[in-house]
Design an enzyme around this catalytic site. Structure first.
Site, PDB file in Angstrom:
ATOM      1  N   HIS A   1     -24.768  33.437 -27.571  1.00  0.00           N
ATOM      2  CA  HIS A   1     -25.890  32.562 -27.205  1.00  0.00           C
ATOM      3  C   HIS A   1     -26.549  33.062 -25.919  1.00  0.00           C
ATOM      4  O   HIS A   1     -27.773  33.022 -25.783  1.00  0.00           O
ATOM      5  CB  HIS A   1     -25.403  31.124 -26.989  1.00  0.00           C
ATOM      6  CG  HIS A   1     -24.750  30.496 -28.187  1.00  0.00           C
ATOM      7  ND1 HIS A   1     -23.390  30.298 -28.275  1.00  0.00           N
ATOM      8  CD2 HIS A   1     -25.272  30.031 -29.351  1.00  0.00           C
ATOM      9  CE1 HIS A   1     -23.103  29.725 -29.442  1.00  0.00           C
ATOM     10  NE2 HIS A   1     -24.224  29.555 -30.115  1.00  0.00           N
TER      11      HIS A   1
ATOM     12  N   ASP B   1     -26.275  35.595 -38.155  1.00  0.00           N
ATOM     13  CA  ASP B   1     -26.534  34.701 -39.288  1.00  0.00           C
ATOM     14  C   ASP B   1     -27.717  35.263 -40.078  1.00  0.00           C
ATOM     15  O   ASP B   1     -28.842  34.765 -39.994  1.00  0.00           O
ATOM     16  CB  ASP B   1     -26.787  33.293 -38.761  1.00  0.00           C
ATOM     17  CG  ASP B   1     -25.561  32.752 -38.045  1.00  0.00           C
ATOM     18  OD1 ASP B   1     -24.643  32.298 -38.734  1.00  0.00           O
ATOM     19  OD2 ASP B   1     -25.491  32.839 -36.803  1.00  0.00           O
TER      20      ASP B   1
ATOM     21  N   SER C   1     -18.196  33.990 -32.313  1.00  0.00           N
ATOM     22  CA  SER C   1     -18.569  32.796 -33.068  1.00  0.00           C
ATOM     23  C   SER C   1     -17.828  31.604 -32.496  1.00  0.00           C
ATOM     24  O   SER C   1     -16.674  31.730 -32.069  1.00  0.00           O
ATOM     25  CB  SER C   1     -18.182  32.975 -34.536  1.00  0.00           C
ATOM     26  OG  SER C   1     -18.199  31.712 -35.180  1.00  0.00           O
TER      27      SER C   1
HETATM   28  P1  AMP Z   1     -24.947  28.432 -33.522  1.00  0.00           P
HETATM   29  O1  AMP Z   1     -24.740  27.678 -32.238  1.00  0.00           O
HETATM   30  O2  AMP Z   1     -23.710  29.005 -34.093  1.00  0.00           O
HETATM   31  O3  AMP Z   1     -25.786  27.658 -34.514  1.00  0.00           O
HETATM   32  O4  AMP Z   1     -25.814  29.684 -33.132  1.00  0.00           O
HETATM   33  C1  AMP Z   1     -27.037  29.551 -32.450  1.00  0.00           C
HETATM   34  C2  AMP Z   1     -27.739  30.873 -32.481  1.00  0.00           C
HETATM   35  O5  AMP Z   1     -26.923  31.845 -31.836  1.00  0.00           O
HETATM   36  C3  AMP Z   1     -27.986  31.377 -33.910  1.00  0.00           C
HETATM   37  O6  AMP Z   1     -29.273  31.958 -33.983  1.00  0.00           O
HETATM   38  C4  AMP Z   1     -26.903  32.394 -34.087  1.00  0.00           C
HETATM   39  O7  AMP Z   1     -27.247  33.419 -35.007  1.00  0.00           O
HETATM   40  C5  AMP Z   1     -26.783  32.963 -32.680  1.00  0.00           C
HETATM   41  N1  AMP Z   1     -25.476  33.590 -32.505  1.00  0.00           N
HETATM   42  C6  AMP Z   1     -24.263  33.066 -32.766  1.00  0.00           C
HETATM   43  N2  AMP Z   1     -23.298  33.976 -32.538  1.00  0.00           N
HETATM   44  C7  AMP Z   1     -23.918  35.098 -32.131  1.00  0.00           C
HETATM   45  C8  AMP Z   1     -23.470  36.411 -31.753  1.00  0.00           C
HETATM   46  N3  AMP Z   1     -22.179  36.735 -31.762  1.00  0.00           N
HETATM   47  N4  AMP Z   1     -24.396  37.326 -31.400  1.00  0.00           N
HETATM   48  C9  AMP Z   1     -25.723  37.014 -31.408  1.00  0.00           C
HETATM   49  N5  AMP Z   1     -26.205  35.797 -31.742  1.00  0.00           N
HETATM   50  C10 AMP Z   1     -25.316  34.869 -32.109  1.00  0.00           C
END
Ligand code: AMP
Length: 265
Positions: free
Chosen positions: A33, A146, A181
């Site tokens: 993030h 994602d 993640s």
């Molecule tokens: P989430 O909180 O899991 O819904 O993720 C929020 C955003 O952060 C989404 O656009 C995800 O694709 C991105 N994101 C999550 N993990 C990663 C990562 N390891 N590298 C880059 N972006 C990420």
């Protein structure tokens, strides 16, 4: 950093803001993030992060209940990363009583994650459209991790002529190669080691593709006992293709992908 909880407060706070970058998140913030926050800060005068565990994108109540939540930590993390405004609404604020309007990016939502998680992408597309409408960002930032979500959000923006640019940020990984993640917190030590087969298999697939081989078959034969839900080539955007896979390790479902062709938009 300002924290706002209602749509009215967001609109009031951003009334005169000309150049806004939005990073939608579900909290449990980590260095993945942070990479999105950094891009948003670099490319916009004001960066806004939403922190909202979107119930509409969970097809499984147990998964929703187990999703890690620690708002105090997330707010401190976002502030340390230089985020200007955090929008942390309640579920009722985003889905008021009687809510019944959904966006469905029909074809791209089928298959892969959409097959494993029915309704997931309808929830994602709807909450993204609502966030874009509330925050009115010039740019919005999503992670490559994602991949199908990226393809769907870009299609949504194109199909509905939404006035926002979608930027894709490369996946941030731990030193051992595992994509960061929020779900990794729930991997036990042994499962974490087993999970490493996923990024390794994808890397092997991408290397095979560079040599003219079959990325899917190579990745499939390099999984070291992990059984994948799918391994597939996915088109993120015109001419941008990734090798994507999902596998269950213990009770956790992991997804990952690597670039095969083209450049991230
Ligand atoms: P989430 O909180 O899991 O819904 O993720 C929020 C955003 O952060 C989404 O656009 C995800 O694709 C991105 N994101 C999550 N993990 C990663 C990562 N390891 N590298 C880059 N972006 C990420």
């Amino acid at each position: 950093m300002k924290v706002v909880r209602t749509i009215a407060e967001v609109r009031e706070t951003l009334r005169d803001a000309a150049d806004v970058g939005l990073v939608p998140t579900m909290g449990a913030l980590h260095a993945g993030h942070a990479a999105l926050f950094r891009r948003a800060r670099e490319e916009n005068r004001l960066s806004v992060a939403s922190v909202f565990v979107n119930p509409a994108q969970f097809d499984d109540d147990a998964d929703l209940a187990a999703y890690p939540r620690d708002e105090e930590r997330d707010l401190a993390f976002a502030e340390a990363e230089g985020v200007d405004v955090v929008f942390a609404p309640s579920a009722e604020e985003m889905y008021p009583p009687g809510f019944q309007t959904w966006v469905d990016v029909t074809e791209l939502s089928r298959g892969l994650e959409g097959e494993a998680r029915p309704g997931h992408f309808r929830g994602v597309a709807t909450v993204c459209l609502k966030l874009f409408n509330v925050v009115r960002p010039q740019r919005a930032y999503f992670g490559q991790k994602d991949a199908q979500q990226v393809a769907i959000v870009r299609r949504l923006v194109r199909d509905l002529a939404l006035p926002v640019e979608i930027r894709i940020v490369p996946t941030v990984r731990d030193d051992d190669g595992l994509a960061l993640s929020s779900r990794n917190e729930r991997l036990s030590g042994d499962d974490r080691s087993r999970a490493l087969a996923l990024p390794r298999a994808l890397a092997a697939g991408a290397a095979a593709a560079r040599e003219g081989g079959d990325p899917v078959a190579t990745a499939r034969s390099s999984l070291n006992g992990l059984s994948p839900d799918y391994i597939a080539v996915l088109e993120l955007d015109d001419g941008v293709r990734v090798l994507a896979a999902a596998a269950r390790v213990g009770s956790i479902r992991l997804i990952d992908n690597v670039l095969l062709e083209g450049e991230l938009p």
